[in-house]
Design a protein around this motif. Structure first.
Motif, PDB file in Angstrom:
ATOM      1  N   VAL A   1       0.809  -1.218   0.000  1.00  0.00           N
ATOM      2  CA  VAL A   1       0.000   0.000   0.000  1.00  0.00           C
ATOM      3  C   VAL A   1       0.843   1.269   0.000  1.00  0.00           C
ATOM      4  O   VAL A   1       0.314   2.358  -0.182  1.00  0.00           O
ATOM      5  CB  VAL A   1      -1.050   0.010   1.142  1.00  0.00           C
ATOM      6  N   ARG A   2       2.149   1.136   0.183  1.00  0.00           N
ATOM      7  CA  ARG A   2       3.025   2.312   0.072  1.00  0.00           C
ATOM      8  C   ARG A   2       3.208   2.735  -1.381  1.00  0.00           C
ATOM      9  O   ARG A   2       3.562   3.868  -1.653  1.00  0.00           O
ATOM     10  CB  ARG A   2       4.380   2.020   0.710  1.00  0.00           C
ATOM     11  N   ILE A   3       2.984   1.837  -2.300  1.00  0.00           N
ATOM     12  CA  ILE A   3       3.120   2.119  -3.730  1.00  0.00           C
ATOM     13  C   ILE A   3       1.716   2.400  -4.268  1.00  0.00           C
ATOM     14  O   ILE A   3       0.873   1.494  -4.313  1.00  0.00           O
ATOM     15  CB  ILE A   3       3.758   0.915  -4.458  1.00  0.00           C
ATOM     16  N   PRO A   4       1.432   3.652  -4.662  1.00  0.00           N
ATOM     17  CA  PRO A   4       0.052   4.005  -5.042  1.00  0.00           C
ATOM     18  C   PRO A   4      -0.554   3.086  -6.106  1.00  0.00           C
ATOM     19  O   PRO A   4      -1.711   2.681  -5.976  1.00  0.00           O
ATOM     20  CB  PRO A   4       0.176   5.440  -5.556  1.00  0.00           C
ATOM     21  N   LEU A   5       0.207   2.742  -7.120  1.00  0.00           N
ATOM     22  CA  LEU A   5      -0.326   1.892  -8.179  1.00  0.00           C
ATOM     23  C   LEU A   5      -0.690   0.499  -7.660  1.00  0.00           C
ATOM     24  O   LEU A   5      -1.728  -0.060  -8.025  1.00  0.00           O
ATOM     25  CB  LEU A   5       0.676   1.784  -9.338  1.00  0.00           C
ATOM     26  N   VAL A   6       0.115  -0.026  -6.772  1.00  0.00           N
ATOM     27  CA  VAL A   6      -0.175  -1.341  -6.174  1.00  0.00           C
ATOM     28  C   VAL A   6      -1.360  -1.216  -5.214  1.00  0.00           C
ATOM     29  O   VAL A   6      -2.243  -2.080  -5.199  1.00  0.00           O
ATOM     30  CB  VAL A   6       1.068  -1.918  -5.468  1.00  0.00           C
TER      31      VAL A   6
ATOM     32  N   SER B   1      -6.145   3.282   1.356  1.00  0.00           N
ATOM     33  CA  SER B   1      -5.142   2.482   2.077  1.00  0.00           C
ATOM     34  C   SER B   1      -3.759   3.114   1.924  1.00  0.00           C
ATOM     35  O   SER B   1      -2.957   3.112   2.862  1.00  0.00           O
ATOM     36  CB  SER B   1      -5.148   1.027   1.592  1.00  0.00           C
ATOM     37  N   HIS B   2      -3.488   3.661   0.745  1.00  0.00           N
ATOM     38  CA  HIS B   2      -2.204   4.343   0.530  1.00  0.00           C
ATOM     39  C   HIS B   2      -2.097   5.579   1.427  1.00  0.00           C
ATOM     40  O   HIS B   2      -1.049   5.802   2.057  1.00  0.00           O
ATOM     41  CB  HIS B   2      -2.063   4.735  -0.945  1.00  0.00           C
ATOM     42  N   LEU B   3      -3.151   6.364   1.506  1.00  0.00           N
ATOM     43  CA  LEU B   3      -3.133   7.545   2.381  1.00  0.00           C
ATOM     44  C   LEU B   3      -3.002   7.147   3.852  1.00  0.00           C
ATOM     45  O   LEU B   3      -2.353   7.847   4.639  1.00  0.00           O
ATOM     46  CB  LEU B   3      -4.390   8.385   2.167  1.00  0.00           C
ATOM     47  N   THR B   4      -3.576   6.011   4.207  1.00  0.00           N
ATOM     48  CA  THR B   4      -3.481   5.528   5.588  1.00  0.00           C
ATOM     49  C   THR B   4      -2.055   5.147   5.934  1.00  0.00           C
ATOM     50  O   THR B   4      -1.553   5.479   7.017  1.00  0.00           O
ATOM     51  CB  THR B   4      -4.443   4.341   5.814  1.00  0.00           C
ATOM     52  N   VAL B   5      -1.370   4.460   5.023  1.00  0.00           N
ATOM     53  CA  VAL B   5       0.015   4.084   5.308  1.00  0.00           C
ATOM     54  C   VAL B   5       0.914   5.317   5.320  1.00  0.00           C
ATOM     55  O   VAL B   5       1.896   5.372   6.062  1.00  0.00           O
ATOM     56  CB  VAL B   5       0.528   2.972   4.357  1.00  0.00           C
ATOM     57  N   LYS B   6       0.568   6.337   4.534  1.00  0.00           N
ATOM     58  CA  LYS B   6       1.324   7.599   4.596  1.00  0.00           C
ATOM     59  C   LYS B   6       1.146   8.250   5.967  1.00  0.00           C
ATOM     60  O   LYS B   6       2.102   8.788   6.532  1.00  0.00           O
ATOM     61  CB  LYS B   6       0.882   8.545   3.478  1.00  0.00           C
TER      62      LYS B   6
ATOM     63  N   MET C   1      -2.212   1.465  12.189  1.00  0.00           N
ATOM     64  CA  MET C   1      -1.965   0.029  12.001  1.00  0.00           C
ATOM     65  C   MET C   1      -3.266  -0.766  12.115  1.00  0.00           C
ATOM     66  O   MET C   1      -3.509  -1.679  11.323  1.00  0.00           O
ATOM     67  CB  MET C   1      -0.945  -0.481  13.022  1.00  0.00           C
ATOM     68  N   LEU C   2      -4.100  -0.416  13.086  1.00  0.00           N
ATOM     69  CA  LEU C   2      -5.378  -1.111  13.228  1.00  0.00           C
ATOM     70  C   LEU C   2      -6.253  -0.831  12.011  1.00  0.00           C
ATOM     71  O   LEU C   2      -6.915  -1.746  11.490  1.00  0.00           O
ATOM     72  CB  LEU C   2      -6.090  -0.697  14.521  1.00  0.00           C
ATOM     73  N   ALA C   3      -6.248   0.403  11.528  1.00  0.00           N
ATOM     74  CA  ALA C   3      -7.032   0.733  10.329  1.00  0.00           C
ATOM     75  C   ALA C   3      -6.553  -0.086   9.134  1.00  0.00           C
ATOM     76  O   ALA C   3      -7.368  -0.600   8.357  1.00  0.00           O
ATOM     77  CB  ALA C   3      -6.937   2.232  10.027  1.00  0.00           C
ATOM     78  N   LEU C   4      -5.245  -0.241   8.978  1.00  0.00           N
ATOM     79  CA  LEU C   4      -4.719  -1.049   7.865  1.00  0.00           C
ATOM     80  C   LEU C   4      -5.068  -2.525   8.038  1.00  0.00           C
ATOM     81  O   LEU C   4      -5.376  -3.216   7.066  1.00  0.00           O
ATOM     82  CB  LEU C   4      -3.216  -0.850   7.724  1.00  0.00           C
ATOM     83  N   SER C   5      -5.037  -3.009   9.267  1.00  0.00           N
ATOM     84  CA  SER C   5      -5.456  -4.397   9.519  1.00  0.00           C
ATOM     85  C   SER C   5      -6.924  -4.583   9.161  1.00  0.00           C
ATOM     86  O   SER C   5      -7.310  -5.588   8.555  1.00  0.00           O
ATOM     87  CB  SER C   5      -5.224  -4.777  10.981  1.00  0.00           C
TER      88      SER C   5
ATOM     89  N   HIS D   1      -6.593  11.249  11.402  1.00  0.00           N
ATOM     90  CA  HIS D   1      -5.190  11.210  10.995  1.00  0.00           C
ATOM     91  C   HIS D   1      -4.999  11.383   9.489  1.00  0.00           C
ATOM     92  O   HIS D   1      -3.941  11.813   9.048  1.00  0.00           O
ATOM     93  CB  HIS D   1      -4.544   9.902  11.456  1.00  0.00           C
ATOM     94  N   SER D   2      -6.020  11.034   8.721  1.00  0.00           N
ATOM     95  CA  SER D   2      -5.985  11.213   7.265  1.00  0.00           C
ATOM     96  C   SER D   2      -7.408  11.468   6.777  1.00  0.00           C
ATOM     97  O   SER D   2      -8.096  10.543   6.322  1.00  0.00           O
ATOM     98  CB  SER D   2      -5.395   9.981   6.576  1.00  0.00           C
ATOM     99  N   PRO D   3      -7.859  12.696   6.886  1.00  0.00           N
ATOM    100  CA  PRO D   3      -9.223  13.008   6.446  1.00  0.00           C
ATOM    101  C   PRO D   3      -9.468  12.613   4.988  1.00  0.00           C
ATOM    102  O   PRO D   3     -10.565  12.187   4.640  1.00  0.00           O
ATOM    103  CB  PRO D   3      -9.338  14.518   6.636  1.00  0.00           C
ATOM    104  N   GLY D   4      -8.450  12.732   4.156  1.00  0.00           N
ATOM    105  CA  GLY D   4      -8.600  12.343   2.747  1.00  0.00           C
ATOM    106  C   GLY D   4      -8.955  10.874   2.604  1.00  0.00           C
ATOM    107  O   GLY D   4      -9.812  10.514   1.794  1.00  0.00           O
ATOM    108  N   ALA D   5      -8.300  10.026   3.389  1.00  0.00           N
ATOM    109  CA  ALA D   5      -8.613   8.593   3.357  1.00  0.00           C
ATOM    110  C   ALA D   5     -10.053   8.358   3.799  1.00  0.00           C
ATOM    111  O   ALA D   5     -10.781   7.566   3.193  1.00  0.00           O
ATOM    112  CB  ALA D   5      -7.642   7.811   4.239  1.00  0.00           C
TER     113      ALA D   5
END
Length: 182
Positions: free
Chosen positions: A13-18, A73-78, A93-97, A143-147
């Motif tokens: 999820v760190r790679i936007p395209l992935v 998910s990318h914005l969350t990992v950022k 981390m919980l949000a990504l899980s 933490h990431s309103p955009g997400a």
């Protein structure tokens, strides 16, 4: 609460395209077999609740939702990577899980509903998916309103999809049909 994730899931999820391609690709693969089922007598004869959109809407809506959730998910990992506070890191981390949990539940729903024709089991899956997504959205919002904004249409659609699934289950025998299938 610190929820460990395998490193490859964080890297993905760190790679936007992935991040975008993963749910989109998996969703398309999961949804591919439904084309035959929606033309079947079983599907055509299901009683449905009011408000069911034409079947042509679903292949338009789902890719948009998959792209949206993937980028969220990318914005969350950022947000995780830039977090200084342990509590913010924990929330991310919980949000990504929860993201990966709801994605797995999402991919399971199609084979349950269309493949196995287990509308009651699919309803349970849909409810769990919605709950995971709502909680994920609540956790990430500060933490990431955009997400969170990207996830709001998905939350709305999951509410609607759960209503449709519940209505189909109920109108087609509900508990009586589920008991017969067991």
């Amino acid at each position: 609460m610190n929820v460990p994730l395998p490193d490859f899931l964080l890297v993905a999820v760190r790679i936007p395209l992935v991040a975008v391609g993963l749910p989109l690709g998996l969703g398309l693969l999961s949804g591919y077999p439904t084309a035959n089922v929606v033309r079947s007598d079983w599907y055509k004869n299901l009683r449905t609740p009011p408000g069911r959109p034409p079947r042509q809407v679903f292949p338009i809506v789902w890719p948009i939702l998959y792209i949206s959730m993937g980028y969220a998910s990318h914005l969350t990992v950022k947000a995780l990577d830039s977090a200084l506070s342990p509590s913010v890191r924990s929330d991310c981390m919980l949000a990504l899980s929860l993201y990966y949990t709801q994605l797995a539940l999402n991919l399971l729903w199609t084979p349950l509903f269309f493949g196995a024709k287990k509308t009651g089991t699919a309803l349970i899956d849909s409810g769990l998916m919605a709950a995971a997504t709502f909680y994920m959205t609540k956790l990430i919002a500060p933490h990431s309103p955009g997400a969170a904004y990207l996830l709001l249409p998905y939350c709305a659609w999951l509410s609607f999809a759960t209503y449709l699934n519940g209505g189909i289950w109920w109108l087609n025998g509900g508990p009586r049909a589920s008991a017969k299938q067991e």
